[in-house]
Write a protein that holds these residues in place. Structure first.
Motif, PDB file in Angstrom:
ATOM      1  N   MET A 159       5.402  15.681  -0.734  1.00  0.00           N
ATOM      2  CA  MET A 159       4.732  14.507  -0.207  1.00  0.00           C
ATOM      3  C   MET A 159       5.540  13.258  -0.557  1.00  0.00           C
ATOM      4  SD  MET A 159       1.983  15.608   1.285  1.00  0.00           S
ATOM      5  CE  MET A 159       2.657  17.197   1.758  1.00  0.00           C
ATOM      6  N   PRO A 160       6.094  12.576   0.432  1.00  0.00           N
ATOM      7  CA  PRO A 160       6.968  11.436   0.137  1.00  0.00           C
ATOM      8  C   PRO A 160       6.200  10.174  -0.214  1.00  0.00           C
ATOM      9  CG  PRO A 160       6.761  11.719   2.496  1.00  0.00           C
ATOM     10  CD  PRO A 160       6.010  12.856   1.863  1.00  0.00           C
ATOM     11  N   GLN A 161       6.875   9.313  -0.945  1.00  0.00           N
ATOM     12  CA  GLN A 161       6.318   8.005  -1.249  1.00  0.00           C
ATOM     13  C   GLN A 161       6.742   7.041  -0.135  1.00  0.00           C
ATOM     14  OE1 GLN A 161       6.064   4.646  -4.784  1.00  0.00           O
ATOM     15  NE2 GLN A 161       7.610   6.203  -4.935  1.00  0.00           N
ATOM     16  N   VAL A 162       5.775   6.491   0.542  1.00  0.00           N
ATOM     17  CA  VAL A 162       6.017   5.516   1.596  1.00  0.00           C
ATOM     18  C   VAL A 162       5.158   4.302   1.307  1.00  0.00           C
ATOM     19  CG1 VAL A 162       5.998   5.055   4.068  1.00  0.00           C
ATOM     20  CG2 VAL A 162       6.393   7.391   3.242  1.00  0.00           C
ATOM     21  N   SER A 163       5.738   3.148   1.450  1.00  0.00           N
ATOM     22  CA  SER A 163       5.025   1.915   1.131  1.00  0.00           C
ATOM     23  C   SER A 163       4.922   1.035   2.369  1.00  0.00           C
ATOM     24  CB  SER A 163       5.757   1.170   0.003  1.00  0.00           C
ATOM     25  OG  SER A 163       5.100  -0.034  -0.320  1.00  0.00           O
ATOM     26  N   LEU A 164       3.705   0.569   2.644  1.00  0.00           N
ATOM     27  CA  LEU A 164       3.488  -0.443   3.670  1.00  0.00           C
ATOM     28  C   LEU A 164       3.495  -1.793   2.978  1.00  0.00           C
ATOM     29  CD1 LEU A 164       0.457   1.160   5.566  1.00  0.00           C
ATOM     30  CD2 LEU A 164       2.903   1.605   5.872  1.00  0.00           C
ATOM     31  N   THR A 165       4.129  -2.760   3.593  1.00  0.00           N
ATOM     32  CA  THR A 165       4.265  -4.082   2.979  1.00  0.00           C
ATOM     33  C   THR A 165       3.740  -5.147   3.904  1.00  0.00           C
ATOM     34  OG1 THR A 165       6.269  -3.271   1.912  1.00  0.00           O
ATOM     35  CG2 THR A 165       5.897  -5.629   1.837  1.00  0.00           C
ATOM     36  N   SER A 166       3.063  -6.132   3.305  1.00  0.00           N
ATOM     37  CA  SER A 166       2.544  -7.244   4.094  1.00  0.00           C
ATOM     38  C   SER A 166       3.272  -8.547   3.762  1.00  0.00           C
ATOM     39  CB  SER A 166       1.042  -7.432   3.835  1.00  0.00           C
ATOM     40  OG  SER A 166       0.807  -7.780   2.483  1.00  0.00           O
ATOM     41  N   ARG A 167       4.268  -8.510   2.900  1.00  0.00           N
ATOM     42  CA  ARG A 167       4.990  -9.731   2.570  1.00  0.00           C
ATOM     43  C   ARG A 167       6.436  -9.602   3.049  1.00  0.00           C
ATOM     44  NH1 ARG A 167       4.830  -8.392  -3.964  1.00  0.00           N
ATOM     45  NH2 ARG A 167       6.538  -6.887  -3.940  1.00  0.00           N
ATOM     46  N   LEU A 175       4.901  14.488   9.045  1.00  0.00           N
ATOM     47  CA  LEU A 175       3.757  14.480   8.143  1.00  0.00           C
ATOM     48  C   LEU A 175       2.881  13.267   8.456  1.00  0.00           C
ATOM     49  CD1 LEU A 175       5.112  15.324   4.573  1.00  0.00           C
ATOM     50  CD2 LEU A 175       3.855  16.807   6.124  1.00  0.00           C
ATOM     51  N   TYR A 176       1.588  13.445   8.365  1.00  0.00           N
ATOM     52  CA  TYR A 176       0.642  12.344   8.546  1.00  0.00           C
ATOM     53  C   TYR A 176      -0.211  12.244   7.280  1.00  0.00           C
ATOM     54  CZ  TYR A 176       2.008  13.200  13.403  1.00  0.00           C
ATOM     55  OH  TYR A 176       2.733  13.390  14.566  1.00  0.00           O
ATOM     56  N   MET A 177       0.025  11.203   6.506  1.00  0.00           N
ATOM     57  CA  MET A 177      -0.632  11.040   5.213  1.00  0.00           C
ATOM     58  C   MET A 177      -1.703   9.964   5.308  1.00  0.00           C
ATOM     59  SD  MET A 177       2.845  11.236   2.973  1.00  0.00           S
ATOM     60  CE  MET A 177       3.751  10.391   4.269  1.00  0.00           C
ATOM     61  N   PRO A 178      -2.938  10.274   4.907  1.00  0.00           N
ATOM     62  CA  PRO A 178      -4.016   9.285   5.036  1.00  0.00           C
ATOM     63  C   PRO A 178      -3.847   8.119   4.078  1.00  0.00           C
ATOM     64  CG  PRO A 178      -4.764  11.165   3.768  1.00  0.00           C
ATOM     65  CD  PRO A 178      -3.388  11.508   4.272  1.00  0.00           C
ATOM     66  N   ILE A 179      -4.254   6.962   4.535  1.00  0.00           N
ATOM     67  CA  ILE A 179      -4.243   5.779   3.689  1.00  0.00           C
ATOM     68  C   ILE A 179      -5.447   4.926   4.076  1.00  0.00           C
ATOM     69  CG2 ILE A 179      -2.778   4.320   5.152  1.00  0.00           C
ATOM     70  CD1 ILE A 179      -1.245   3.639   2.480  1.00  0.00           C
ATOM     71  N   LEU A 239       0.865  -1.181   0.000  1.00  0.00           N
ATOM     72  CA  LEU A 239       0.000   0.000   0.000  1.00  0.00           C
ATOM     73  C   LEU A 239       0.898   1.227   0.000  1.00  0.00           C
ATOM     74  CD1 LEU A 239      -2.710  -1.061   2.613  1.00  0.00           C
ATOM     75  CD2 LEU A 239      -2.703  -1.370   0.135  1.00  0.00           C
ATOM     76  N   ASN A 240       0.551   2.211  -0.795  1.00  0.00           N
ATOM     77  CA  ASN A 240       1.473   3.304  -1.079  1.00  0.00           C
ATOM     78  C   ASN A 240       0.788   4.636  -0.850  1.00  0.00           C
ATOM     79  OD1 ASN A 240       3.124   5.203  -2.758  1.00  0.00           O
ATOM     80  ND2 ASN A 240       4.225   3.339  -3.265  1.00  0.00           N
ATOM     81  N   THR A 241       1.497   5.551  -0.201  1.00  0.00           N
ATOM     82  CA  THR A 241       0.901   6.858   0.090  1.00  0.00           C
ATOM     83  C   THR A 241       0.547   7.631  -1.167  1.00  0.00           C
ATOM     84  OG1 THR A 241       3.129   7.775   0.259  1.00  0.00           O
ATOM     85  CG2 THR A 241       2.051   7.133   2.321  1.00  0.00           C
ATOM     86  N   LEU A 242       1.220   7.335  -2.273  1.00  0.00           N
ATOM     87  CA  LEU A 242       0.965   8.092  -3.492  1.00  0.00           C
ATOM     88  C   LEU A 242       0.116   7.299  -4.499  1.00  0.00           C
ATOM     89  CD1 LEU A 242       4.406   9.869  -4.041  1.00  0.00           C
ATOM     90  CD2 LEU A 242       2.440  10.579  -2.678  1.00  0.00           C
ATOM     91  N   ALA A 243      -0.438   6.197  -4.084  1.00  0.00           N
ATOM     92  CA  ALA A 243      -1.370   5.443  -4.922  1.00  0.00           C
ATOM     93  C   ALA A 243      -2.808   5.810  -4.542  1.00  0.00           C
ATOM     94  CB  ALA A 243      -1.116   3.947  -4.766  1.00  0.00           C
ATOM     95  N   SER A 244      -3.767   5.108  -5.143  1.00  0.00           N
ATOM     96  CA  SER A 244      -5.163   5.489  -4.950  1.00  0.00           C
ATOM     97  C   SER A 244      -5.618   5.304  -3.504  1.00  0.00           C
ATOM     98  CB  SER A 244      -6.066   4.686  -5.879  1.00  0.00           C
ATOM     99  OG  SER A 244      -5.896   3.308  -5.659  1.00  0.00           O
ATOM    100  N   GLU A 245      -4.993   4.396  -2.776  1.00  0.00           N
ATOM    101  CA  GLU A 245      -5.374   4.234  -1.365  1.00  0.00           C
ATOM    102  C   GLU A 245      -4.816   5.356  -0.497  1.00  0.00           C
ATOM    103  OE1 GLU A 245      -3.789   1.937  -3.121  1.00  0.00           O
ATOM    104  OE2 GLU A 245      -1.848   1.447  -2.208  1.00  0.00           O
ATOM    105  N   GLY A 246      -3.874   6.088  -1.043  1.00  0.00           N
ATOM    106  CA  GLY A 246      -3.331   7.233  -0.331  1.00  0.00           C
ATOM    107  C   GLY A 246      -3.857   8.509  -0.947  1.00  0.00           C
ATOM    108  N   ILE A 247      -2.957   9.388  -1.338  1.00  0.00           N
ATOM    109  CA  ILE A 247      -3.382  10.666  -1.900  1.00  0.00           C
ATOM    110  C   ILE A 247      -3.230  10.710  -3.410  1.00  0.00           C
ATOM    111  CG2 ILE A 247      -2.787  11.838   0.263  1.00  0.00           C
ATOM    112  CD1 ILE A 247      -0.373  13.051  -1.173  1.00  0.00           C
ATOM    113  N   GLY A 248      -3.013   9.550  -4.002  1.00  0.00           N
ATOM    114  CA  GLY A 248      -2.677   9.504  -5.412  1.00  0.00           C
ATOM    115  C   GLY A 248      -3.739   9.999  -6.366  1.00  0.00           C
ATOM    116  N   ASP A 249      -4.993   9.951  -5.949  1.00  0.00           N
ATOM    117  CA  ASP A 249      -6.068  10.350  -6.851  1.00  0.00           C
ATOM    118  C   ASP A 249      -6.385  11.835  -6.772  1.00  0.00           C
ATOM    119  OD1 ASP A 249      -8.075   7.282  -6.640  1.00  0.00           O
ATOM    120  OD2 ASP A 249      -6.317   7.833  -7.812  1.00  0.00           O
ATOM    121  N   TYR A 250      -5.686  12.557  -5.912  1.00  0.00           N
ATOM    122  CA  TYR A 250      -6.001  13.965  -5.770  1.00  0.00           C
ATOM    123  C   TYR A 250      -5.329  14.778  -6.865  1.00  0.00           C
ATOM    124  CZ  TYR A 250      -8.214  13.110  -1.341  1.00  0.00           C
ATOM    125  OH  TYR A 250      -9.067  12.664  -0.383  1.00  0.00           O
TER     126      TYR A 250
END
Lengths: 177, 180
Positions: A166-174, A45-49, A16-27
């Protein structure tokens, strides 16, 4: 079989990525990606996801820019500003490369969370997008900030965001990025 | 009228450039398609792109967009996040330049969830319409990964690994109809 939609299966992509659609990517108003300085030292910074199904965060990754300096801290907050997991202040390392932090695993249920990030050095760079010059873009995307933090606080105090990068930060589940 | 939420209809095509997959990230990058496509970088190296479906999605067609040169064989597949093979096109001779090639797989209905969309080619002379992410980290942070195969077709349980040295994003995917 129940007609109730089930949210217990993991149906999120593995990253999951802060700059993708689950983050702010669609703005609207997101500019080009480039290596840019952390605008203000010790300004978190606190970026919604948005998490759409049960998701276990195992690692958090940032994309360092061309200059590394100081310490960086990244973590995940719930929508009340409670810190759920973080790496703690850690030396930024590796230019123009990913830096991955093995955080304490946390399982998120569907909902809104915030990816928190702070750097102690205003010369440290990360790959970021840039929002509108008056920083209203960040506010429209629901990003908050908190100044005076050398590491992520256990409880965030959300304030109006005046930062543009706005930085790119990725959450990983693997197990790998 | 029922109070149950109605499922939102899904787009008919899913590929790496759609929001269901990693397209939401890459649309912000300055990526462009070239007229003749880009050669497949490594023979039998599969690329896997994560995607989600929120409603049941019937896979009726696999497709890929060939470039100006065709060579060897191609396979495309859908895997679970645990690398379990769900359905694949099967080993297919790459055929038809600068056009979309389609394969009808065994009928499969995807339950809502997250999966990988995968492609592999046996020849580095094969070209596909593709772009490249700015750097491999972009692909990595989008969740793209790779798997080294001993050959085609795809089989169950390939070893997934970081795509740390590759930026290749071919144009290929699945369709819930027979017309692409």
């Amino acid at each position: 079989m129940t007609d109730f939609p089930s949210f217990d299966m993991q149906s999120c992509r593995p990253c999951l990525n802060t700059l993708a659609s689950e983050g702010i990517g669609d703005y609207a108003g997101l500019g080009s990606y480039s290596s840019r300085v952390w605008s203000t030292a010790n300004c978190a910074l606190y970026m919604p996801i948005v998490v759409r199904s049960i998701y276990t965060v195992t690692q958090i990754t940032v994309y360092n820019g061309t200059v590394v300096a100081g310490n960086v801290d990244v973590g995940v907050y719930d929508d009340q500003g409670n810190l759920l997991t973080s790496i703690g202040a850690t030396a930024q390392s590796g230019t123009s490369a990913l830096q991955t932090f093995d955080v304490a695993d946390v399982t998120l249920r569907p909902g809104r969370y915030y990816v928190g990030m702070v750097s102690t050095d205003g010369t440290a760079t990360f790959f970021t997008t840039i929002v509108e010059a008056n920083a209203s873009g960040a506010r429209q995307a629901g990003v908050f900030q908190q100044t005076g933090q050398s590491s992520l606080p256990s409880t965030a105090t959300f304030a109006v965001c005046t930062q543009q990068n706005m930085p790119q930060v990725s959450l990983t589940s693997r197990s790998f990025v | 009228m029922s109070d149950w939420p109605s499922p939102i209809a899904a787009r008919g095509l899913i590929h790496p450039y759609t929001p269901e997959s990693v397209g939401g990230l890459f649309t912000h990058l300055a990526t462009t398609f070239t007229t003749n496509g880009i050669v497949y970088p490594t023979a039998n190296l599969a690329f896997l792109f994560p995607f989600e479906v929120t409603v049941p999605f019937p896979i009726k067609t696999f497709w890929w967009f060939n470039g100006s040169a065709v060579a060897g064989n191609v396979d495309a597949a859908v895997f679970g996040l645990d690398a379990s093979l769900i359905v694949n096109a099967g080993t297919t001779v790459q055929s038809g330049t600068n056009t979309i090639q389609t394969v009808t797989p065994t009928a499969m209905l995807l339950d809502p969830g997250a999966y990988y969309l995968a492609i592999a080619a046996s020849s580095t002379s094969a070209k596909f319409q593709a772009t490249t992410s700015n750097t491999a980290p972009w692909s990595q942070m989008a969740g793209v990964c790779q798997a080294t195969l001993s050959g085609l077709p795809f089989t169950n349980g390939p070893t997934l690994a970081s795509v740390s040295a590759n930026t290749y994003i071919p144009l290929f995917g699945i369709c819930d109809g027979t017309l692409v």
